[in-house]
Design an enzyme around this catalytic site. Structure first.
Site, PDB file in Angstrom:
ATOM      1  CB  SER A 120      -0.648  48.915  59.553  1.00 56.27           C
ATOM      2  OG  SER A 120      -1.140  47.620  59.364  1.00 56.27           O
ATOM      3  CG  ASP A 139       3.708  45.654  53.568  1.00 60.11           C
ATOM      4  OD1 ASP A 139       3.202  44.545  53.799  1.00 60.11           O
ATOM      5  OD2 ASP A 139       3.331  46.705  54.123  1.00 60.11           O
ATOM      6  CG  HIS A 197       3.098  45.642  57.486  1.00 58.38           C
ATOM      7  ND1 HIS A 197       2.458  46.516  56.630  1.00 58.38           N
ATOM      8  CD2 HIS A 197       2.449  45.752  58.684  1.00 58.38           C
ATOM      9  CE1 HIS A 197       1.455  47.116  57.264  1.00 58.38           C
ATOM     10  NE2 HIS A 197       1.450  46.678  58.507  1.00 58.38           N
TER      11      HIS A 197
END
Length: 337
Positions: free
Chosen positions: A128, A281, A310
């Site tokens: 991320s 995601d 995600h």
């Protein structure tokens, strides 16, 4: 007693031209730096993550083995441990300056080279926002970074990602108690709304449709949403917004060396890489990850096929996905001393 070390950067000039007074990076290390200074692995933190978030996949016999590598888990600015709105004595609260991903990376470079005496990074790996930092490292310091792993991340914040963040931010700002960041008590209604809005983006449609939240010990969707509310209510609102602003402005081409030339910045990366998006995601999308991957000269494309969206990329959270992440790390790391 703190479970991390602190490195004082002094008055640190930011990419914006502002100065972060008495800046501090908090970090922890595992293992020992070798005499060549080249067995280091850097693990930047992610949004609402800390140095502790990596511990579950560091250990003997694993890809991140402290007997082989000098592993540095570093906290990004704004996460409440490194310099942040919630702990800054002179620029606290709404007075904390805007910090870029590039600022974080330059501060980390100073920590590694001047304090820890690292000469080369065998690997920079991140999930991320941590992946955003890994991309920046590879672009800005191509001589020092030998390999990087981008897990559900990107070299910049693409437009959909930006708009998603605007939505969760708006939920927090709508709480009158926030008071433009000058709150006396935590804006709990806004923090809870922030968390509840975020939950829908973190996982996939299949996750909710097939009731996979039960695998995480939630009996109902409402139970999961309440946990996201509770978790976000533990965070300082200005810290969350500081990191969110860093995320929204992320773009490796903002570094002065690239002058906004995004493709040029990626094409200049020399490091070996594995690009590992998740196919479900919702905001670091597979499509946009591929647009970046195709510009790299020494990269492997290895998407995670998972219903966990995600969150599939969170190290240590899901067994099959974590095994794929560790396999990627092992392939990128040197296997001989």
């Amino acid at each position: 007693m703190a479970d991390y070390e602190r490195y004082a950067l002094g008055n640190f000039r930011l990419q914006s031209g502002e100065v972060l007074d008495d800046a501090v990076l908090a970090y922890e290390t595992h293992g020992t730096l070798n005499s060549r200074g080249d067995n280091a692995v850097l693990l930047p933190s992610w949004y609402t993550g800390t140095h502790r978030s990596w511990r579950s996949i560091i250990g003997a016999g694993r890809a991140l083995d402290p007997a082989r590598y000098f592993i540095i888990a570093v906290n990004m600015f704004g996460n409440g441990i490194s310099s942040s709105p919630s702990n800054s004595p002179r620029q606290g609260g709404a007075g904390f300056p805007a910090v870029s991903v590039g600022d974080n990376v330059r501060a980390q470079y100073q920590l590694l080279t001047e304090h820890l005496r690292v000469r080369e990074l065998a690997l920079v790996a991140g999930w991320s926002m941590g992946a955003m930092q890994a991309w920046h490292w590879a672009a800005v310091y191509p001589q020092q970074v030998k390999a990087f792993l981008s897990i559900c991340g990107s070299a910049r914040c693409w437009p959909l990602n930006f708009v998603f963040l605007e939505g969760v931010k708006a939920a927090l700002l709508a709480d009158a108690a926030f008071d433009h960041g000058n709150y006396r008590q935590p804006p709990r209604a806004g923090l809870a709304a922030f968390g509840r809005c975020y939950a829908g983006w973190a996982y996939s449609a299949a996750f909710y449709r097939d009731e996979l939240y039960r695998n995480l010990n939630f009996a109902t969707v409402e139970d999961l949403l309440r946990e996201w509310e509770r978790d976000h209510c533990q965070w300082d609102a200005n810290d969350l917004l500081c990191m969110l602003a860093t995320w929204q402005q992320a773009d490796i081409s903002r570094d002065p060396a690239f002058g906004g030339r995004f493709e040029e910045a990626i094409r200049g990366i020399r490091a070996r890489a594995i690009i590992m998006p998740c196919d479900t995601d919702s905001y670091f999308t597979e499509e946009e990850a591929f647009k970046e991957y195709r510009l790299l000269s020494r990269a492997v494309w290895r998407p995670i096929r998972s219903p966990y969206g995600h969150c599939a990329g969170a190290p240590g959270r899901f067994a099959a996905e974590t095994a794929l992440i560790e396999q990627g790390m092992a392939e990128l790391l040197p296997q001989k001393d």
